[in-house]
Design an enzyme around this catalytic site. Structure first.
Site, short mmCIF file in Angstrom:
data_model
loop_
_atom_site.label_atom_id
_atom_site.label_comp_id
_atom_site.label_asym_id
_atom_site.label_seq_id
_atom_site.Cartn_x
_atom_site.Cartn_y
_atom_site.Cartn_z
N ALA A 65 0.86 -1.18 0.00
CA ALA A 65 0.00 0.00 0.00
C ALA A 65 0.90 1.23 0.00
O ALA A 65 2.05 1.16 0.44
CB ALA A 65 -0.88 -0.01 1.24
N GLY A 110 0.67 -5.24 0.76
CA GLY A 110 -0.49 -5.34 -0.14
C GLY A 110 -0.17 -6.06 -1.44
O GLY A 110 -1.06 -6.62 -2.08
N GLU A 113 -0.72 -9.52 -0.88
CA GLU A 113 -2.17 -9.73 -0.71
C GLU A 113 -2.88 -9.80 -2.06
O GLU A 113 -3.81 -10.59 -2.24
CB GLU A 113 -2.73 -8.64 0.21
N GLU A 133 4.61 -5.10 7.48
CA GLU A 133 3.72 -4.12 8.12
C GLU A 133 4.06 -3.84 9.58
O GLU A 133 3.84 -2.73 10.06
CB GLU A 133 2.26 -4.57 8.04
C1 HXC Z 1 5.02 4.49 -0.90
C2 HXC Z 1 7.00 3.62 -1.71
C3 HXC Z 1 6.61 2.32 -1.23
C4 HXC Z 1 5.36 2.19 -0.57
C5 HXC Z 1 8.56 2.19 -2.18
N1 HXC Z 1 8.20 3.48 -2.28
N2 HXC Z 1 7.62 1.46 -1.55
N3 HXC Z 1 6.21 4.69 -1.54
N4 HXC Z 1 4.59 3.30 -0.43
N5 HXC Z 1 4.91 1.02 -0.15
C6 HXC Z 1 8.94 4.58 -2.89
C7 HXC Z 1 10.14 5.02 -2.06
O1 HXC Z 1 9.74 5.92 -1.05
C8 HXC Z 1 11.01 5.68 -3.10
O2 HXC Z 1 10.52 6.97 -3.38
C9 HXC Z 1 10.77 4.84 -4.35
O3 HXC Z 1 9.53 4.14 -4.12
C10 HXC Z 1 11.86 3.79 -4.57
O4 HXC Z 1 12.00 3.07 -3.38
P1 HXC Z 1 13.41 2.85 -2.62
O5 HXC Z 1 13.11 2.57 -1.22
O6 HXC Z 1 14.33 3.98 -2.91
O7 HXC Z 1 13.94 1.56 -3.39
P2 HXC Z 1 14.90 0.42 -2.81
O8 HXC Z 1 16.02 1.02 -2.02
O9 HXC Z 1 15.23 -0.43 -3.98
O10 HXC Z 1 13.99 -0.41 -1.78
C11 HXC Z 1 12.90 -1.14 -2.26
C12 HXC Z 1 11.98 -1.59 -1.09
C13 HXC Z 1 11.62 -0.35 -0.21
C14 HXC Z 1 12.70 -2.63 -0.24
C15 HXC Z 1 10.74 -2.22 -1.72
O11 HXC Z 1 11.14 0.70 -1.10
C16 HXC Z 1 10.57 -0.63 0.81
O12 HXC Z 1 10.85 -1.20 1.86
N6 HXC Z 1 9.32 -0.16 0.54
C17 HXC Z 1 8.22 -0.27 1.50
C18 HXC Z 1 7.63 -1.67 1.48
C19 HXC Z 1 6.52 -1.84 2.50
O13 HXC Z 1 6.74 -1.55 3.70
N7 HXC Z 1 5.37 -2.34 2.06
C20 HXC Z 1 4.23 -2.57 2.92
C21 HXC Z 1 3.36 -1.35 3.00
S1 HXC Z 1 2.01 -1.57 4.14
P3 HXC Z 1 11.54 8.23 -3.50
O14 HXC Z 1 10.62 9.40 -3.64
O15 HXC Z 1 12.39 8.24 -2.29
O16 HXC Z 1 12.31 7.93 -4.76
C22 HXC Z 1 0.87 -2.44 3.27
C23 HXC Z 1 -0.45 -2.65 3.96
C24 HXC Z 1 -1.51 -3.19 3.06
O17 HXC Z 1 1.09 -2.84 2.18
C25 HXC Z 1 -2.88 -3.11 3.68
C26 HXC Z 1 -3.53 -1.78 3.65
C27 HXC Z 1 -4.90 -1.74 4.24
#
Ligand code: HXC
Length: 259
Positions: A65, A110, A113, A133
């Site tokens: 998400a 997500g 999911e 998460e």
């Molecule tokens: C918003 C995101 C994002 C996310 C990545 N980005 N994942 N933005 N939401 N989930 C953005 C980063 O901020 C960054 O923006 C750009 O994408 C590239 O990401 P990097 O982190 O620079 O890339 P990298 O170093 O290769 O790392 C990749 C990664 C990391 C390991 C996937 O981005 C990461 O940990 N992302 C978050 C993953 C996460 O926690 N997902 C779960 C979310 S909660 P900028 O502007 O800096 O370039 C969820 C709940 C679902 O999903 C249910 C809801 C009800």
């Protein structure tokens, strides 16, 4: 139909839906989740389409998400976001057509999911899966605690949720989270071949098989087997059954109408 965050392409009888927000690794904001629901519903109604593939642009399938959008939600807004996602995942799960996840890269939160709501999941050897998460102070909200626990068991699900660690595609396959791992450059060819094979089967039989496999999970074995007999016998009233068996006896390929 045009979408802001998705690309939709139809090739023969297969639709390919591509998550297309590469600047944020295809993170799903409200608009993307809404568009996914609309695209799946529209493709479900499209009689040309027999199989749907979900995949992502760039190095991610879906990185979860959209954390930026989610970070400022109130509990009521978070509930609405979770409920929206559940409706869309249920639309995929209950669709009468097979849906295949072609996981090309990160499938996190997500993203897992979405993959879990699909019928079959094929991953590139570069794909990474995780439920990160809890490091954000929340839990999965679009079905992973329930669908993953049913698919891979509670122990593996708890390890993924409790640690938030990413696992590679081989490990995901080993624990039964996905069907198969293929070389990265062969992912779409392998998934298209699979979709084509599935697209040759009776659409009616496929939809009934999908329905009772899911419904059976909530029943006893005896009730499930009775349901199977009901559906098996009811299919003998269908054009697809007549065509399928006639084609076999006439040594030709069947032409199914899905009725
Ligand atoms: C918003 C995101 C994002 C996310 C990545 N980005 N994942 N933005 N939401 N989930 C953005 C980063 O901020 C960054 O923006 C750009 O994408 C590239 O990401 P990097 O982190 O620079 O890339 P990298 O170093 O290769 O790392 C990749 C990664 C990391 C390991 C996937 O981005 C990461 O940990 N992302 C978050 C993953 C996460 O926690 N997902 C779960 C979310 S909660 P900028 O502007 O800096 O370039 C969820 C709940 C679902 O999903 C249910 C809801 C009800």
């Amino acid at each position: 139909m045009q979408y802001r965050n998705l690309l939709v392409e139809i090739k023969d009888t297969t639709a390919i839906v591509t998550f297309n927000r590469p600047a944020v690794l295809n993170a799903m904001n409200t608009e993307t989740v809404t568009e996914l629901g609309e695209a799946i519903a529209a493709l479900g109604e499209n009689s040309q389409v027999r199989v749907i593939i979900l995949t992502g642009t760039g190095k991610a399938f879906i990185a979860g998400a959209d954390i930026a959008e989610m970070s400022i939600k109130t509990p009521a807004q978070a509930r609405a976001y979770s409920e929206l996602g559940h409706r869309v995942m249920n639309t995929i799960q209950n669709l009468k057509k097979p849906v295949i996840a072609a996981v090309n890269g990160y499938a996190l939160g997500g993203g897992i999911e979405v993959a879990l709501s699909c019928d079959i999941c094929i991953a590139s050897e570069l794909a990474k899966f995780g439920l990160p998460e809890t490091i954000l102070g929340v839990i999965p909200g679009w079905g992973a605690t329930q669908r993953a626990a049913r698919l891979i068991g509670t122990a593996q699900t708890k390890e993924l949720v409790f640690t938030g660690e990413l696992i590679d595609a081989r490990k995901a396959c080993e624990i039964g989270l996905i069907n198969r791992v293929v070389p990265h450059e062969q992912l779409m060819d392998a998934v298209m071949m699979l979709a084509q094979k599935i697209g040759e089967q009776s659409p009616l039989a496929l939809s009934m098989a999908k329905k009772i496999i899911h419904e059976g999970l909530d029943k006893s074995l005896l009730e499930g087997c009775r349901m199977e007999t009901e559906v098996f016998s009811s299919l003998f009233d269908s054009q697809d059954q007549k065509e399928g068996m006639k084609a076999f006896l006439e040594k030709r390929k069947p032409q199914f109408s899905g009725r």
